[in-house]
Scaffold this motif. Structure first.
Motif, PDB file in Angstrom:
ATOM      1  N   SER A 166       0.844  -1.176   0.000  1.00  0.00           N
ATOM      2  CA  SER A 166       0.000   0.000   0.000  1.00  0.00           C
ATOM      3  C   SER A 166       0.884   1.232   0.000  1.00  0.00           C
ATOM      4  CB  SER A 166      -0.906  -0.008   1.237  1.00  0.00           C
ATOM      5  OG  SER A 166      -1.510   1.250   1.415  1.00  0.00           O
ATOM      6  N   ASN A 167       0.283   2.377  -0.334  1.00  0.00           N
ATOM      7  CA  ASN A 167       1.005   3.645  -0.276  1.00  0.00           C
ATOM      8  C   ASN A 167       1.145   4.158   1.139  1.00  0.00           C
ATOM      9  OD1 ASN A 167       1.271   3.769  -3.096  1.00  0.00           O
ATOM     10  ND2 ASN A 167      -0.761   4.707  -3.313  1.00  0.00           N
ATOM     11  N   TYR A 168       0.514   3.475   2.101  1.00  0.00           N
ATOM     12  CA  TYR A 168       0.521   3.918   3.486  1.00  0.00           C
ATOM     13  C   TYR A 168       1.207   2.863   4.359  1.00  0.00           C
ATOM     14  CZ  TYR A 168      -3.118   6.846   1.457  1.00  0.00           C
ATOM     15  OH  TYR A 168      -3.825   7.701   0.651  1.00  0.00           O
ATOM     16  N   VAL A 201      -2.774   0.249   7.060  1.00  0.00           N
ATOM     17  CA  VAL A 201      -4.107   0.404   6.478  1.00  0.00           C
ATOM     18  C   VAL A 201      -5.058  -0.580   7.148  1.00  0.00           C
ATOM     19  CG1 VAL A 201      -5.511   0.306   4.388  1.00  0.00           C
ATOM     20  CG2 VAL A 201      -3.162   1.123   4.250  1.00  0.00           C
ATOM     21  N   THR A 252      -6.485   4.979   7.141  1.00  0.00           N
ATOM     22  CA  THR A 252      -5.162   4.985   7.755  1.00  0.00           C
ATOM     23  C   THR A 252      -5.100   6.115   8.765  1.00  0.00           C
ATOM     24  OG1 THR A 252      -2.786   4.922   7.284  1.00  0.00           O
ATOM     25  CG2 THR A 252      -4.090   6.543   6.072  1.00  0.00           C
ATOM     26  N   PHE A 269      -2.660   9.355   9.760  1.00  0.00           N
ATOM     27  CA  PHE A 269      -1.534  10.169   9.327  1.00  0.00           C
ATOM     28  C   PHE A 269      -0.565  10.414  10.486  1.00  0.00           C
ATOM     29  CE2 PHE A 269      -2.890  12.465   5.195  1.00  0.00           C
ATOM     30  CZ  PHE A 269      -3.299  11.250   4.666  1.00  0.00           C
ATOM     31  N   GLN A 270       0.587  10.949  10.176  1.00  0.00           N
ATOM     32  CA  GLN A 270       1.610  11.159  11.203  1.00  0.00           C
ATOM     33  C   GLN A 270       1.146  12.091  12.310  1.00  0.00           C
ATOM     34  OE1 GLN A 270       5.244  12.380   9.264  1.00  0.00           O
ATOM     35  NE2 GLN A 270       5.874  10.260   8.881  1.00  0.00           N
ATOM     36  N   VAL A 293      -9.398   6.304   3.092  1.00  0.00           N
ATOM     37  CA  VAL A 293      -8.594   6.356   1.867  1.00  0.00           C
ATOM     38  C   VAL A 293      -9.182   5.509   0.739  1.00  0.00           C
ATOM     39  CG1 VAL A 293      -6.470   6.865   3.120  1.00  0.00           C
ATOM     40  CG2 VAL A 293      -7.058   4.475   2.619  1.00  0.00           C
ATOM     41  N   GLU A 342      -9.263  10.399  -0.480  1.00  0.00           N
ATOM     42  CA  GLU A 342      -8.627  10.677   0.803  1.00  0.00           C
ATOM     43  C   GLU A 342      -9.392  11.772   1.513  1.00  0.00           C
ATOM     44  OE1 GLU A 342      -4.581  12.802   1.923  1.00  0.00           O
ATOM     45  OE2 GLU A 342      -4.216  10.826   1.010  1.00  0.00           O
TER      46      GLU A 342
END
Length: 535
Positions: free
Chosen positions: A416-418, A421, A438, A440-441, A448, A456
């Motif tokens: 995944s791009n994350y 997830v 997901t 985020f930081q 998503v 998103e």
């Protein structure tokens, strides 16, 4: 030489509670002040609450955001009973206050009251008692019905509804049940026939309600639904006021279509007046469903034990707004708990067909976390639009009782791009519904993916979900309708599977979306579905 003394934590009990429960607090070393008069005096309660770490209540005390603003020390609220509709749970959560209930302590008592009301309704016992004690011997006036071989329709077959069904079977009644979460296997296990709502209305001689009051169950017995019931039906409501359109029921009683009604709960309580009052075929009691000595004692002892364990050891049981999580893992896990609950809630709010199961897939770093708590959060979110009292602690057990299949899978590798997830799928009888999210930081949960379509979006208190065909003109017409209605769009997110294919709009709005505005959005060409979702 001894160290400094620790100040004992203090618990305020603002409603009547068993002396044995008060004793539990004090035996554990807590300061417990029993002041039941405060439950009816919000100003006096607000003046006193600031000195306490815990608050034990029943149904009289109302916990508002304004009251919580006056309670800087408060960390836990314990409700002796299942319903927490007298507590502003979101406000408590925002302030870090745990809200606990006692979901099973009064189930038998409430079920028995429903059965008692049904028997009284069938034999016109209150009316016959009043007539006889008034000196009138009207033996031929009160011609009741026999319940044996009659059909009992149970709307909501959870813990209480299943007990009522069992007692109905004991009375040799045929029991049919409508519950979106009741699986065919569970129906066989408890001995009921699972039917849809229309069939229940058509067949039942007696209808008894055992569902929470939600957007989906409000006026579940509307004027239209009452018109579809069997002539001569009798209706029992010992669950929640607002499940039945009381004015429509009065009209059906006056017309003779409904033979009688027995209500323990009302749309406005205390019910000093009501449209049902005074009808000769109506029996009313003042919200006595949980009022037996045994039930009062059980829920009081349970809430005292739970609150004491929390205040002294940090344990969390039967919390409606937080799962069982250790102190060490809480900071890292908390945003993923919020994500799982919101994904489940989103899908639950979109699901109208009966649910068969829930699948949660954990991908990336989250797969190594406490997936049991995260699974419970997702299940609780999915069930909460339908079932009162479901929390992150009890969610998986509630699902098990209804025969729902809860499956989890983990994959620690990427793909995944994350980094992490969560994928949640609600398997309903008509179709599966899925979403992924997901964190985020900055600790913000984000959605998503919806229906395998990438987008998103951050979650907001009120959002609009629109599914449409990817055709020109939708965005302009949508914006025009929102502007004409005076509804401000805070955020607007789009996704599609391919050019000209299926598309999704997910928008946060600042003002309420009226049913009329929702209908006009659904009337936009190529719109397939529009729903308001709340978090």
């Amino acid at each position: 030489m001894t160290g400094p003394k620790t100040t004992p934590k203090r618990v305020l009990i603002s409603d009547a509670l068993s002396p044995a429960a008060v004793a539990i607090f004090r035996e554990r070393g807590l300061v417990a002040d029993l002041r039941p008069e405060l439950g009816k005096d919000k100003e006096a309660l607000a003046a006193a609450i600031g000195a306490y770490d815990g608050l034990a209540i029943r149904s009289t005390t109302k916990i508002t955001a304004a009251l919580l603003d006056r309670a800087p020390r408060l960390t836990v609220i314990g409700r002796a009973g299942i319903g927490v509709d007298n507590v502003d749970v979101p406000a408590a959560t925002a302030r870090g206050v745990i809200v606990m209930n006692t979901p099973h302590g009064n189930a038998v008592t409430t079920a028995e009251h429903a059965i008692a009301m049904m028997l009284a309704l069938a034999r016109e016992i209150p009316q016959a008692d009043a007539s006889t004690q008034a000196g009138r011997w009207e033996k031929n006036r009160f011609l009741g019905i026999e319940l044996t071989a009659k059909t009992l329709g149970v709307i909501g077959c959870g813990n209480i509804g299943a007990i009522v069904a069992d007692r109905g079977i004991g009375l040799r009644m045929r029991v049919i049940a409508y519950d979106p979460f009741l699986t065919p296997e569970r129906a066989v296990e408890i001995g009921v026939e699972k039917v849809d709502l229309d069939e229940l209305l058509r067949r039942a001689d007696v209808i008894t309600l055992h569902v929470p009051l939600t957007d989906k169950t409000r006026n579940i017995l509307s004027a239209e639904a009452l018109a579809r019931t069997k002539p001569g039906v009798r209706i029992v409501n010992c669950a929640r006021g607002g499940l039945v359109d009381e004015a429509a029921l009065r009209a059906a009683l006056d017309a003779g279509h409904v033979a009688g009604a027995a209500f323990d709960v009302f749309s406005v309580e205390p019910a000093t007046e009501n449209v049902l009052f005074g009808h000769p075929n109506v029996i009313c009691t003042p919200h006595l469903g949980a009022s037996t000595r045994e039930a009062q004692e059980n829920v009081a002892l349970q809430v005292a034990e739970q609150m004491a364990d929390n205040l002294l050891h940090g344990a969390i049981r039967n919390a409606v707004n937080f799962p069982s999580i250790s102190a060490e893992e809480a900071p890292r896990l908390r945003p993923y708990v919020a994500l799982a609950e919101r994904l489940g809630s989103f899908l639950g709010q979109l699901t109208e067909a009966p649910i068969r199961g829930i699948r949660i897939a954990f991908e990336g770093e989250v797969a190594g976390m406490n997936i049991r708590a995260l699974t419970a959060a997702a299940v609780a979110g999915a069930l909460r639009p339908f079932l009162e009292g479901v929390n992150m602690v009890s969610a998986t057990e509630v699902a098990r009782q209804r025969g729902l299949v809860v499956e989890t899978t983990t994959r620690t590798g990427g793909g995944s791009n994350y980094g992490s997830v969560l994928h949640v799928t609600v398997e309903a009888e008509d179709m599966p519904r899925d979403a992924a999210g997901t964190v985020f930081q900055d600790g913000t949960p984000r959605i998503v993916e919806i229906r395998s379509i990438a987008l998103e979006a951050a979650f907001a208190p009120q959002m609009l979900y629109v599914r449409n065909a990817d055709r020109p003109g939708f965005i302009g017409q949508f914006g025009t309708l929102m502007g004409e209605a005076g509804v401000n769009v805070a955020t607007f997110h789009l996704g599609r599977d391919r050019p000209g294919g299926d598309a999704i709009c997910f928008a946060a709005v600042d003002e309420p979306v009226s049913p009329d505005l929702l209908r006009r959005i659904e009337a936009i060409p190529h719109v397939k579905r529009a729903r308001v979702v709340r978090f």
